[in-house]
Design a protein around this motif. Structure first.
Motif, PDB file in Angstrom:
ATOM      1  N   GLU B 290       0.836  -1.196   0.000  1.00 53.35           N
ATOM      2  CA  GLU B 290       0.000   0.000   0.000  1.00 53.35           C
ATOM      3  C   GLU B 290       0.874   1.250   0.000  1.00 53.35           C
ATOM      4  O   GLU B 290       0.537   2.253  -0.620  1.00 53.35           O
ATOM      5  CB  GLU B 290      -0.941   0.006   1.206  1.00 53.35           C
ATOM      6  CG  GLU B 290      -1.939  -1.151   1.223  1.00 53.35           C
ATOM      7  CD  GLU B 290      -2.907  -1.109   0.047  1.00 53.35           C
ATOM      8  OE1 GLU B 290      -3.203  -0.010  -0.453  1.00 53.35           O
ATOM      9  OE2 GLU B 290      -3.352  -2.192  -0.382  1.00 53.35           O
ATOM     10  N   SER B 291       2.015   1.163   0.715  1.00 50.96           N
ATOM     11  CA  SER B 291       2.922   2.316   0.734  1.00 50.96           C
ATOM     12  C   SER B 291       3.470   2.559  -0.665  1.00 50.96           C
ATOM     13  O   SER B 291       3.602   3.707  -1.093  1.00 50.96           O
ATOM     14  CB  SER B 291       4.077   2.074   1.697  1.00 50.96           C
ATOM     15  OG  SER B 291       3.577   1.822   2.970  1.00 50.96           O
ATOM     16  N   HIS B 303      11.466  11.509  -0.832  1.00 49.64           N
ATOM     17  CA  HIS B 303      12.213  12.476  -0.001  1.00 49.64           C
ATOM     18  C   HIS B 303      11.285  13.578   0.482  1.00 49.64           C
ATOM     19  O   HIS B 303      11.413  14.075   1.596  1.00 49.64           O
ATOM     20  CB  HIS B 303      13.388  13.057  -0.796  1.00 49.64           C
ATOM     21  CG  HIS B 303      12.965  13.725  -2.074  1.00 49.64           C
ATOM     22  ND1 HIS B 303      12.815  15.077  -2.174  1.00 49.64           N
ATOM     23  CD2 HIS B 303      12.629  13.213  -3.274  1.00 49.64           C
ATOM     24  CE1 HIS B 303      12.405  15.374  -3.407  1.00 49.64           C
ATOM     25  NE2 HIS B 303      12.286  14.254  -4.084  1.00 49.64           N
ATOM     26  N   GLU B 304      10.300  13.943  -0.382  1.00 54.00           N
ATOM     27  CA  GLU B 304       9.360  14.989   0.015  1.00 54.00           C
ATOM     28  C   GLU B 304       8.485  14.515   1.183  1.00 54.00           C
ATOM     29  O   GLU B 304       8.156  15.273   2.075  1.00 54.00           O
ATOM     30  CB  GLU B 304       8.469  15.343  -1.171  1.00 54.00           C
ATOM     31  CG  GLU B 304       8.310  16.830  -1.371  1.00 54.00           C
ATOM     32  CD  GLU B 304       7.743  17.113  -2.738  1.00 54.00           C
ATOM     33  OE1 GLU B 304       6.517  17.073  -2.879  1.00 54.00           O
ATOM     34  OE2 GLU B 304       8.564  17.351  -3.666  1.00 54.00           O
ATOM     35  N   PHE B 305       8.133  13.231   1.134  1.00 56.24           N
ATOM     36  CA  PHE B 305       7.333  12.655   2.217  1.00 56.24           C
ATOM     37  C   PHE B 305       8.128  12.611   3.515  1.00 56.24           C
ATOM     38  O   PHE B 305       7.642  12.998   4.574  1.00 56.24           O
ATOM     39  CB  PHE B 305       6.899  11.247   1.810  1.00 56.24           C
ATOM     40  CG  PHE B 305       6.276  10.456   2.920  1.00 56.24           C
ATOM     41  CD1 PHE B 305       5.015  10.788   3.405  1.00 56.24           C
ATOM     42  CD2 PHE B 305       6.947   9.382   3.479  1.00 56.24           C
ATOM     43  CE1 PHE B 305       4.436  10.061   4.419  1.00 56.24           C
ATOM     44  CE2 PHE B 305       6.366   8.657   4.500  1.00 56.24           C
ATOM     45  CZ  PHE B 305       5.117   8.998   4.960  1.00 56.24           C
ATOM     46  N   ILE B 515      -2.890   8.765  11.130  1.00 56.94           N
ATOM     47  CA  ILE B 515      -3.378   7.510  10.546  1.00 56.94           C
ATOM     48  C   ILE B 515      -4.861   7.359  10.868  1.00 56.94           C
ATOM     49  O   ILE B 515      -5.676   7.051   9.997  1.00 56.94           O
ATOM     50  CB  ILE B 515      -2.567   6.313  11.079  1.00 56.94           C
ATOM     51  CG1 ILE B 515      -1.134   6.375  10.554  1.00 56.94           C
ATOM     52  CG2 ILE B 515      -3.214   5.004  10.647  1.00 56.94           C
ATOM     53  CD1 ILE B 515      -0.232   5.309  11.094  1.00 56.94           C
ATOM     54  N   VAL B 516      -5.218   7.627  12.120  1.00 58.13           N
ATOM     55  CA  VAL B 516      -6.623   7.514  12.513  1.00 58.13           C
ATOM     56  C   VAL B 516      -7.483   8.472  11.699  1.00 58.13           C
ATOM     57  O   VAL B 516      -8.521   8.092  11.149  1.00 58.13           O
ATOM     58  CB  VAL B 516      -6.778   7.796  14.021  1.00 58.13           C
ATOM     59  CG1 VAL B 516      -8.242   7.898  14.390  1.00 58.13           C
ATOM     60  CG2 VAL B 516      -6.106   6.714  14.828  1.00 58.13           C
ATOM     61  N   MET B 517      -7.030   9.734  11.569  1.00 56.79           N
ATOM     62  CA  MET B 517      -7.819  10.723  10.838  1.00 56.79           C
ATOM     63  C   MET B 517      -8.000  10.317   9.369  1.00 56.79           C
ATOM     64  O   MET B 517      -9.044  10.555   8.782  1.00 56.79           O
ATOM     65  CB  MET B 517      -7.127  12.095  10.851  1.00 56.79           C
ATOM     66  CG  MET B 517      -6.647  12.552  12.181  1.00 56.79           C
ATOM     67  SD  MET B 517      -7.942  13.233  13.161  1.00 56.79           S
ATOM     68  CE  MET B 517      -8.338  14.636  12.197  1.00 56.79           C
ATOM     69  N   LEU B 518      -6.944   9.739   8.789  1.00 56.79           N
ATOM     70  CA  LEU B 518      -6.986   9.438   7.357  1.00 56.79           C
ATOM     71  C   LEU B 518      -7.846   8.217   7.054  1.00 56.79           C
ATOM     72  O   LEU B 518      -8.468   8.131   6.006  1.00 56.79           O
ATOM     73  CB  LEU B 518      -5.569   9.191   6.834  1.00 56.79           C
ATOM     74  CG  LEU B 518      -4.654  10.416   6.816  1.00 56.79           C
ATOM     75  CD1 LEU B 518      -3.221  10.009   6.573  1.00 56.79           C
ATOM     76  CD2 LEU B 518      -5.112  11.389   5.750  1.00 56.79           C
ATOM     77  N   LYS B 529      -4.428  10.529  -0.473  1.00 51.90           N
ATOM     78  CA  LYS B 529      -4.721  10.949   0.894  1.00 51.90           C
ATOM     79  C   LYS B 529      -4.881   9.743   1.816  1.00 51.90           C
ATOM     80  O   LYS B 529      -4.244   9.664   2.868  1.00 51.90           O
ATOM     81  CB  LYS B 529      -6.005  11.774   0.872  1.00 51.90           C
ATOM     82  CG  LYS B 529      -6.477  12.204   2.216  1.00 51.90           C
ATOM     83  CD  LYS B 529      -7.900  12.712   2.130  1.00 51.90           C
ATOM     84  CE  LYS B 529      -8.606  12.377   3.415  1.00 51.90           C
ATOM     85  NZ  LYS B 529     -10.043  12.443   3.298  1.00 51.90           N
ATOM     86  N   THR B 530      -5.709   8.788   1.413  1.00 51.76           N
ATOM     87  CA  THR B 530      -5.927   7.617   2.253  1.00 51.76           C
ATOM     88  C   THR B 530      -4.696   6.726   2.276  1.00 51.76           C
ATOM     89  O   THR B 530      -4.321   6.184   3.312  1.00 51.76           O
ATOM     90  CB  THR B 530      -7.125   6.813   1.734  1.00 51.76           C
ATOM     91  OG1 THR B 530      -8.135   7.723   1.358  1.00 51.76           O
ATOM     92  CG2 THR B 530      -7.630   5.881   2.787  1.00 51.76           C
ATOM     93  N   LEU B 531      -4.055   6.598   1.105  1.00 50.59           N
ATOM     94  CA  LEU B 531      -2.898   5.704   1.033  1.00 50.59           C
ATOM     95  C   LEU B 531      -1.747   6.204   1.890  1.00 50.59           C
ATOM     96  O   LEU B 531      -0.937   5.414   2.365  1.00 50.59           O
ATOM     97  CB  LEU B 531      -2.446   5.572  -0.427  1.00 50.59           C
ATOM     98  CG  LEU B 531      -3.371   4.750  -1.312  1.00 50.59           C
ATOM     99  CD1 LEU B 531      -2.891   4.791  -2.745  1.00 50.59           C
ATOM    100  CD2 LEU B 531      -3.429   3.318  -0.822  1.00 50.59           C
ATOM    101  N   SER B 532      -1.696   7.528   2.102  1.00 50.30           N
ATOM    102  CA  SER B 532      -0.579   8.054   2.892  1.00 50.30           C
ATOM    103  C   SER B 532      -0.584   7.455   4.288  1.00 50.30           C
ATOM    104  O   SER B 532       0.460   7.329   4.922  1.00 50.30           O
ATOM    105  CB  SER B 532      -0.652   9.569   2.964  1.00 50.30           C
ATOM    106  OG  SER B 532      -1.789   9.954   3.699  1.00 50.30           O
ATOM    107  N   ALA B 533      -1.754   7.031   4.766  1.00 53.86           N
ATOM    108  CA  ALA B 533      -1.826   6.397   6.086  1.00 53.86           C
ATOM    109  C   ALA B 533      -0.945   5.154   6.139  1.00 53.86           C
ATOM    110  O   ALA B 533      -0.304   4.884   7.153  1.00 53.86           O
ATOM    111  CB  ALA B 533      -3.270   6.024   6.404  1.00 53.86           C
ATOM    112  N   PHE B 534      -0.906   4.427   5.006  1.00 55.13           N
ATOM    113  CA  PHE B 534      -0.101   3.207   5.012  1.00 55.13           C
ATOM    114  C   PHE B 534       1.384   3.538   5.054  1.00 55.13           C
ATOM    115  O   PHE B 534       2.158   2.852   5.724  1.00 55.13           O
ATOM    116  CB  PHE B 534      -0.424   2.373   3.772  1.00 55.13           C
ATOM    117  CG  PHE B 534      -1.804   1.798   3.808  1.00 55.13           C
ATOM    118  CD1 PHE B 534      -2.069   0.660   4.531  1.00 55.13           C
ATOM    119  CD2 PHE B 534      -2.841   2.427   3.143  1.00 55.13           C
ATOM    120  CE1 PHE B 534      -3.345   0.140   4.587  1.00 55.13           C
ATOM    121  CE2 PHE B 534      -4.114   1.907   3.194  1.00 55.13           C
ATOM    122  CZ  PHE B 534      -4.369   0.768   3.915  1.00 55.13           C
TER     123      PHE B 534
END
Lengths: 277, 563
Positions: B290-291, B303-305, B515-518, B529-534
């Protein structure tokens, strides 16, 4: 502990079976009078009265659980560190009562060093192990003096040649026999008058044991040594006086030669000939 | 499903019978002298029971796990083959349609322009020139592109509809149409199609819609399904009976049933531990994949992340919005996590360590017997309760206090209140672990220190603590990894604002909070947006894993030294 009798250490021998050290040519260093120790309900030591000679090795022998280690711990008040231990009777070092309220056990233990069954070097360097006592008691004025004390102590313990080039290594990196000599050096470093040894060789191999025995013999010149041992041969080899304990009581005490060749008590006879224990 | 349950029950009965048969057989072989046997009779029973039950149940389990996907694949493959004429017709019509070609050309042109504008924008950005014009152009072009894409999609839909209408209105026609619909569907629609078809065919839940094609697909599944069901049931029973007979034939006086059973036990135990490991691995892999999807969505600007200073994943509201990918610079989250963890450790380490020292070295046994359980109760309080406490008691108190001291901007949801309460939560963790290590320091070391004339505190400070230090460090590292992963307290007490600040009185956010918010609420699992949680979870996992490894290594080294 309320009524402490101060003993006249120059008087005649006390008790039927007890030799006064003076009669065998030594001065008395430690004198005990009716020392009993209880751990809770259990009586570990009953009414022990004996005079221990100065600059000599006194061996305490006896079967396991006979109270010889407890007796040793009564001399430097190590029993204080056990919660339910109760000590009664009197222990005099140079005529001074050890169990007196005014005596600080911390100061007392600087005068009476102790070496344990298992080598227990502190988690520090070899140097720091030996320097530990002088540091906490403020015996050294500056670094040079401390270096001197460390070197002398290690030399006296016969360890200097082996560790001189690695004083900064951890104490635990040494072999068992070396660790035990390091612990002895640590005890010597505060210049004690009496050194107590609780089965100092029981965790060592024969060669290391021989080395420690040699050391004990050398230390006799300057210190009063009291050693608990399970080895009859060791007691015969290193000690001048021998005390036989049984079931918490002192059975017989006298010059080592006499105890081993001509014991007066049947139990002593049985023990040294290996009939029990 | 019922048939499988019946077979499973039958297998259990057979297994029990196998046990009895084996025991009886062994007794008979020994002809009344159990001492003539290599093993006790019951071991022969276990041996036969294992051969009866284990292979058959494994087969049944495999069917339960993979049977339905096998049916789906076979059915849909069959239907797609039947749809081949439709597919051919559809492709032919598409390529012949002049509108389709014009639209595709237009799309290609717009894509080229977008690319050019993007490059120009990038150059202008680097040159620090004006960028507004480019951005406006880019927005308009994106809108155009979306319009053309929609037109193409509509055209495809029309042609597909026309092609499908040409199929006959018979069973075969519906089957072909079903295969055609499935072939055209996107992967997620395909899953939905199969789920609906199964729902219609086997009453597995409720279908989202009922169409003739779904009915046809469902009907096509039924024969495959019953074929597999009956053949697997039969095979399992045959395997059980075969196993029983074969194993029974093995029994003889010299047969080492006990050792064989022992071997099977070790295999079963091995298998369970493998399951535990594989589960962990599966979780990690799903995080990784997922990441990767997330990093692909942000065009591999990892690197930006990791080092970006701005976190605002919620920007993209409409798909055609400029900069709809949001800003995924996670540094504010890392900093917030670190700030709260540091505050928590400032509370937990001194209090936990000192209470451990007091309990193990100074306290009377009586006090210890009361205080230790009380500390452990603290560990049993649910973290959500700590969250209330932080939000309703500590937060307002700290705010009032800060305002009283003259700091007017104080807020209720502050890093300080979350950190303090989290520290309290971790105290029992630190104290109980440290207590264990301190107690593991041999008494002989303490005796040695006392015999040198050390006081109690000198012995503790100079001998016991240095000896216990590696273990204590390990305990603290474990506590840190717990603080980093703690969620509920920070969700309630720290707040959602991704502020990059070192001021403990401000509100910060943490990795776990984000992670909870996303993830919570209605989310589509394809947006960046959602995938960033992973990706955040992967960072969190890596961090705590490293901490745990280091902590365990440190503790292990300590163990080697003193045990």
């Amino acid at each position: 502990m309320a009524d402490i009798e101060f003993l006249d250490t120059s008087s005649e021998p006390r008790g039927d079976t007890l030799y006064h050290p003076v009669t065998v040519g030594y001065e008395t260093k430690v004198a005990t009078q009716g020392v009993s120790v209880r751990y809770g309900e259990k009586v570990a030591l009953k009414d022990v009265t004996m005079d221990i000679p100065s600059r000599a090795v006194t061996a305490c022998i006896g079967p396991s659980g006979c109270g010889k280690s407890t007796f040793l711990r009564a001399i430097n008040r190590m029993n204080d560190t056990i919660d339910n231990a109760q000590v009664s009777g009197s222990v005099l070092i140079d005529g001074e009562e050890v169990n007196d309220r005014s005596v600080d056990p911390v100061v007392l233990r600087a005068r009476v060093g102790m070496v344990f069954q298992k080598p227990n070097p502190f988690p520090k360097t070899i140097y720091e192990n030996v320097a530990y006592g002088p540091k906490i008691h403020g015996l050294a004025g500056d670094r040079d003096q401390l270096d001197g004390i460390v070197e002398t102590s290690l030399k006296k313990a016969g360890l200097w040649d082996e560790v001189a080039d690695r004083l900064t290594h951890p104490g635990t990196s040494l072999s068992g026999g070396q660790q035990q000599r390091l612990v002895i050096a640590r005890a010597i470093a505060v210049n004690p008058e009496v050194i107590l040894m609780d089965e100092p060789c029981s965790a060592l191999d024969p060669i290391a044991t021989a080395r420690i025995e040699e050391l004990i013999d050398e230390l006799r010149e300057n210190y009063t040594l009291i050693i608990v041992t399970h080895s009859m041969a060791q007691a015969a080899r290193v000690s001048q006086m021998t005390a036989f304990f049984h079931l918490g009581a002192l059975v017989e005490y006298g010059p080592t030669e006499e105890i081993f060749t001509n014991p007066r008590d049947q139990r002593t006879q049985d023990y040294i000939t290996g009939r029990f224990g | 499903m019922q048939i499988t349950v019946i077979v499973a029950l039958a297998l259990l009965v057979l297994t029990a019978i196998g046990f009895l048969v084996g025991r009886r057989r062994a007794t008979r072989v020994a002809s009344g002298q159990p001492s003539a046997l290599h093993s006790l009779p019951s071991y022969y029973g276990y041996y036969i029971a294992i051969w009866t039950g284990l292979p058959a149940l494994t087969l049944l389990f495999a069917y339960g796990s993979f049977g339905s996907s096998l049916v789906n694949i076979l059915t849909m493959g069959e239907l797609e083959r039947e749809a081949a004429p439709l597919i051919r017709a559809y492709e032919a019509d598409l390529s012949e349609s002049p509108d389709y070609q014009t639209l595709n050309e237009a799309l290609g042109q717009i894509e080229t322009e977008i690319e050019a504008t993007r490059n120009a924008l990038e150059q202008a950005r680097q040159a620090r020139g004006p960028v507004d014009g480019y951005q406006r152009d880019l927005g308009e072009l994106t809108l155009d592109r979306n319009d053309v894409s929609d037109a193409i999609e509509n055209l495809r839909e029309q042609i597909a509809f026309a092609v499908a209408a040409r199929a006959p209105d018979s069973v075969a026609g519906h089957r072909a149409r079903a295969g055609f619909e499935y072939w055209r569907a996107r992967p997620d629609r395909r899953d939905l199609f199969i789920a609906d078809a199964r729902a219609i065919a086997f009453q597995e839940g409720f279908p989202s819609r009922v169409t003739p094609t779904l009915n046809a697909a469902g009907a096509a599944m039924v024969p495959w399904e019953s074929l597999f069901r009956w053949s697997f049931a039969g095979a399992a029973l045959a395997l059980a009976v075969g196993g029983l007979t074969w194993a029974r034939g093995q029994v003889s006086a010299g047969f080492r049933a006990r050792n064989r059973v022992e071997g099977v036990i070790s295999i079963v135990l091995f298998a369970t531990s493998v399951i535990a490991i594989l589960t962990t691995l599966g979780i990690v892999l799903s995080l990784v994949f997922e990441s990767i999807r997330f990093f692909a969505a942000i065009e591999w600007r990892i690197h930006e992340f990791l080092f970006g200073l701005q976190w605002s994943p919620q920007i993209g509201i409409r798909a055609d919005q400029v900069g709809q990918t949001g800003a995924f610079g996670a540094v504010p989250l890392f900093a917030g996590t670190a700030l709260i963890t540091v505050i928590a450790m400032c509370v937990a380490v001194p209090v936990g360590l000192f209470s451990a020292i007091y309990l193990s070295e100074y306290a009377s046994p009586k006090f210890r017997s009361v205080a230790k359980p009380v500390l452990e109760i603290l560990a049993g309080v649910p973290t959500v309760v700590y969250g209330f406490f932080a939000l309703l008691t500590v937060g307002p108190f700290l705010r009032e206090f800060a305002i009283f001291l003259g700091y007017e901007d104080a807020v209720t949801q502050s890093a300080l209140s979350a950190g303090l309460v989290m520290g309290v939560m971790i105290i029992p963790f630190v104290s109980s672990l440290s207590d264990d290590v301190i107690n593991a320091v041999p008494q002989s070391l303490r005796d040695g220190a006392y015999a040198m004339g050390a006081t109690k505190s000198e012995a503790v400070r100079q001998v016991v603590l240095p000896a216990a230090l590696p273990g204590i460090v390990g305990a603290i590292l474990l506590a840190v990894s717990r603080a980093i992963g703690e969620t509920m307290i920070v969700v309630m007490a720290a707040g959602p604002g991704a502020n990059l600040t070192a001021n403990p009185l401000e509100s910060v956010t943490t990795i776990t909070v984000q992670i909870v918010m996303l993830i919570t609420g209605d989310q589509e699992f394809s947006s960046a947006k959602t995938l960033s949680a992973f990706a955040l979870a992967l960072v969190l996992f890596t961090l705590t894993l490293l901490l745990n490894i280091v902590a365990l290594r440190v503790v292990e080294r300590f163990r080697e030294r003193y045990e």
